[in-house]
Design a protein around this motif. Structure first.
Motif, PDB file in Angstrom:
ATOM      1  N   UNK A 171       0.835  -1.208   0.000  1.00  0.00           N
ATOM      2  CA  UNK A 171       0.000   0.000   0.000  1.00  0.00           C
ATOM      3  C   UNK A 171       0.865   1.250   0.000  1.00  0.00           C
ATOM      4  N   UNK A 172       1.913   1.255   0.832  1.00  0.00           N
ATOM      5  CA  UNK A 172       2.823   2.401   0.878  1.00  0.00           C
ATOM      6  C   UNK A 172       3.455   2.653  -0.488  1.00  0.00           C
ATOM      7  N   UNK A 173       3.855   1.553  -1.141  1.00  0.00           N
ATOM      8  CA  UNK A 173       4.475   1.669  -2.459  1.00  0.00           C
ATOM      9  C   UNK A 173       3.500   2.249  -3.480  1.00  0.00           C
ATOM     10  N   UNK A 174       2.251   1.797  -3.434  1.00  0.00           N
ATOM     11  CA  UNK A 174       1.240   2.283  -4.375  1.00  0.00           C
ATOM     12  C   UNK A 174       0.939   3.762  -4.142  1.00  0.00           C
ATOM     13  N   UNK A 175       0.826   4.158  -2.869  1.00  0.00           N
ATOM     14  CA  UNK A 175       0.569   5.562  -2.549  1.00  0.00           C
ATOM     15  C   UNK A 175       1.754   6.424  -2.983  1.00  0.00           C
ATOM     16  N   UNK A 176       2.955   5.920  -2.753  1.00  0.00           N
ATOM     17  CA  UNK A 176       4.163   6.640  -3.175  1.00  0.00           C
ATOM     18  C   UNK A 176       4.150   6.860  -4.684  1.00  0.00           C
ATOM     19  N   UNK A 177       3.743   5.849  -5.420  1.00  0.00           N
ATOM     20  CA  UNK A 177       3.658   5.961  -6.878  1.00  0.00           C
ATOM     21  C   UNK A 177       2.619   7.008  -7.280  1.00  0.00           C
ATOM     22  N   UNK A 178       1.501   7.008  -6.589  1.00  0.00           N
ATOM     23  CA  UNK A 178       0.449   7.991  -6.875  1.00  0.00           C
ATOM     24  C   UNK A 178       0.949   9.408  -6.603  1.00  0.00           C
ATOM     25  N   UNK A 179       1.743   9.572  -5.552  1.00  0.00           N
ATOM     26  CA  UNK A 179       2.291  10.900  -5.231  1.00  0.00           C
ATOM     27  C   UNK A 179       3.256  11.363  -6.331  1.00  0.00           C
ATOM     28  N   UNK A 180       4.025  10.433  -6.856  1.00  0.00           N
ATOM     29  CA  UNK A 180       4.942  10.768  -7.953  1.00  0.00           C
ATOM     30  C   UNK A 180       4.149  11.254  -9.156  1.00  0.00           C
ATOM     31  N   UNK A 181       3.076  10.564  -9.475  1.00  0.00           N
ATOM     32  CA  UNK A 181       2.207  10.969 -10.587  1.00  0.00           C
ATOM     33  C   UNK A 181       1.648  12.370 -10.357  1.00  0.00           C
ATOM     34  N   UNK A 182       1.162  12.597  -9.152  1.00  0.00           N
ATOM     35  CA  UNK A 182       0.515  13.868  -8.831  1.00  0.00           C
ATOM     36  C   UNK A 182       1.501  15.034  -8.866  1.00  0.00           C
ATOM     37  N   UNK A 183       2.728  14.799  -8.425  1.00  0.00           N
ATOM     38  CA  UNK A 183       3.722  15.874  -8.319  1.00  0.00           C
ATOM     39  C   UNK A 183       4.514  16.124  -9.598  1.00  0.00           C
ATOM     40  N   UNK A 184       4.358  15.254 -10.568  1.00  0.00           N
ATOM     41  CA  UNK A 184       5.040  15.448 -11.858  1.00  0.00           C
ATOM     42  C   UNK A 184       4.032  16.035 -12.860  1.00  0.00           C
TER      43      UNK A 184
END
Length: 243
Positions: A171-184
């Motif tokens: 879950x942490x990994x998936x949320x981290x990936x979502x944050x990368x998407x949102x911030x790029x």
């Protein structure tokens, strides 16, 4: 006329910035131009036609829309109209509940002299119940809005409960990936336009495999939607996760 013409040439974002800088002309222009939008938001809450000239709920919605203009920040991650819709609906809900429960709601705003009250603890309990009811309303409204956003990505709330990663690390990994998407900016624009993950680009930016990204695709998209909108309670769930 010249003033109105120059306003029409500005984008909504530019006009909001002008209002926040003290431009009353732009403020009045937005309040007048978006009255149909406000009426529609209020109508969705009241479940009936709203007459701007007669219904008090419209006045509440208009004031809420004005508040949204003054407090909106692009850094919230959501569009102004999405933010304004939420503010208007919440204020109208507050108003309706106040009117329906006038004796209780009015008492919450009064100052009490404990020496004159038979049981001050009852007042505290009522206040707490009212606060919990308000929060429950906001949560339901937020979930309803979230469901509508999920539909745009061909997702449903029920399937998210089934496909959510079972382990905390996943879950942490998936949320981290979502944050990368949102911030790029580039990746964020791709997701919002295509309504899907840019798998090839993501593989280069995260430490998980293409297979893992594809397996958690729906969950990542759902988190991205939360990050991209003004979802107070859902974002609270994500605090400290996936950093």
């Amino acid at each position: 006329m010249i003033r109105n013409r120059s306003l029409k040439e500005k984008s909504l974002k530019e006009m909001i910035t002008s209002v926040q800088s003290g431009d009353e002309y732009a403020q009045n222009y937005l309040l007048k131009t978006y009255q149909p939008f406000i009426a529609k938001c209020v109508s969705e809450v009241c479940k009936r036609y709203i007459d701007p000239k007669k219904d008090d709920e419209f006045s509440v919605g208009l004031a809420a829309f004005n508040e949204a203009i003054l407090t909106y920040s692009p850094e919230r991650g959501s569009s102004f109209l999405s933010f304004a819709k939420l503010v208007v609906k919440r204020k109208v809900i507050d108003y309706i509940r106040y009117v329906q429960k006038t004796p209780i709601a009015a008492s919450l705003d009064e100052s009490y002299d404990e020496e004159q009250m038979e049981n001050p603890s009852e007042i505290i309990a009522v206040k707490e119940i009212y606060r919990e009811e308000q929060e429950a309303l906001y949560r339901r409204e937020e979930i309803a809005e979230f469901k509508e956003k999920l539909k745009m990505y061909k997702l449903t709330l029920s399937e998210l409960t089934e496909i959510s990663p079972k382990h905390r690390d996943a879950r942490d990994s998936a949320v981290h990936t979502a944050r990368i998407l949102f911030n790029d900016p580039a990746l964020k624009e791709f997701v919002e336009r295509k309504k899907k993950l840019p798998i090839k680009a993501l593989v280069k930016k995260v430490s998980v495999s293409k297979k893992t990204l594809e397996r958690n695709r729906k969950y990542i998209l759902a988190i991205f939607i939360v990050l991209s909108n003004d979802f107070v309670y859902l974002k609270d769930y994500l605090k400290g996760v996936g950093k």
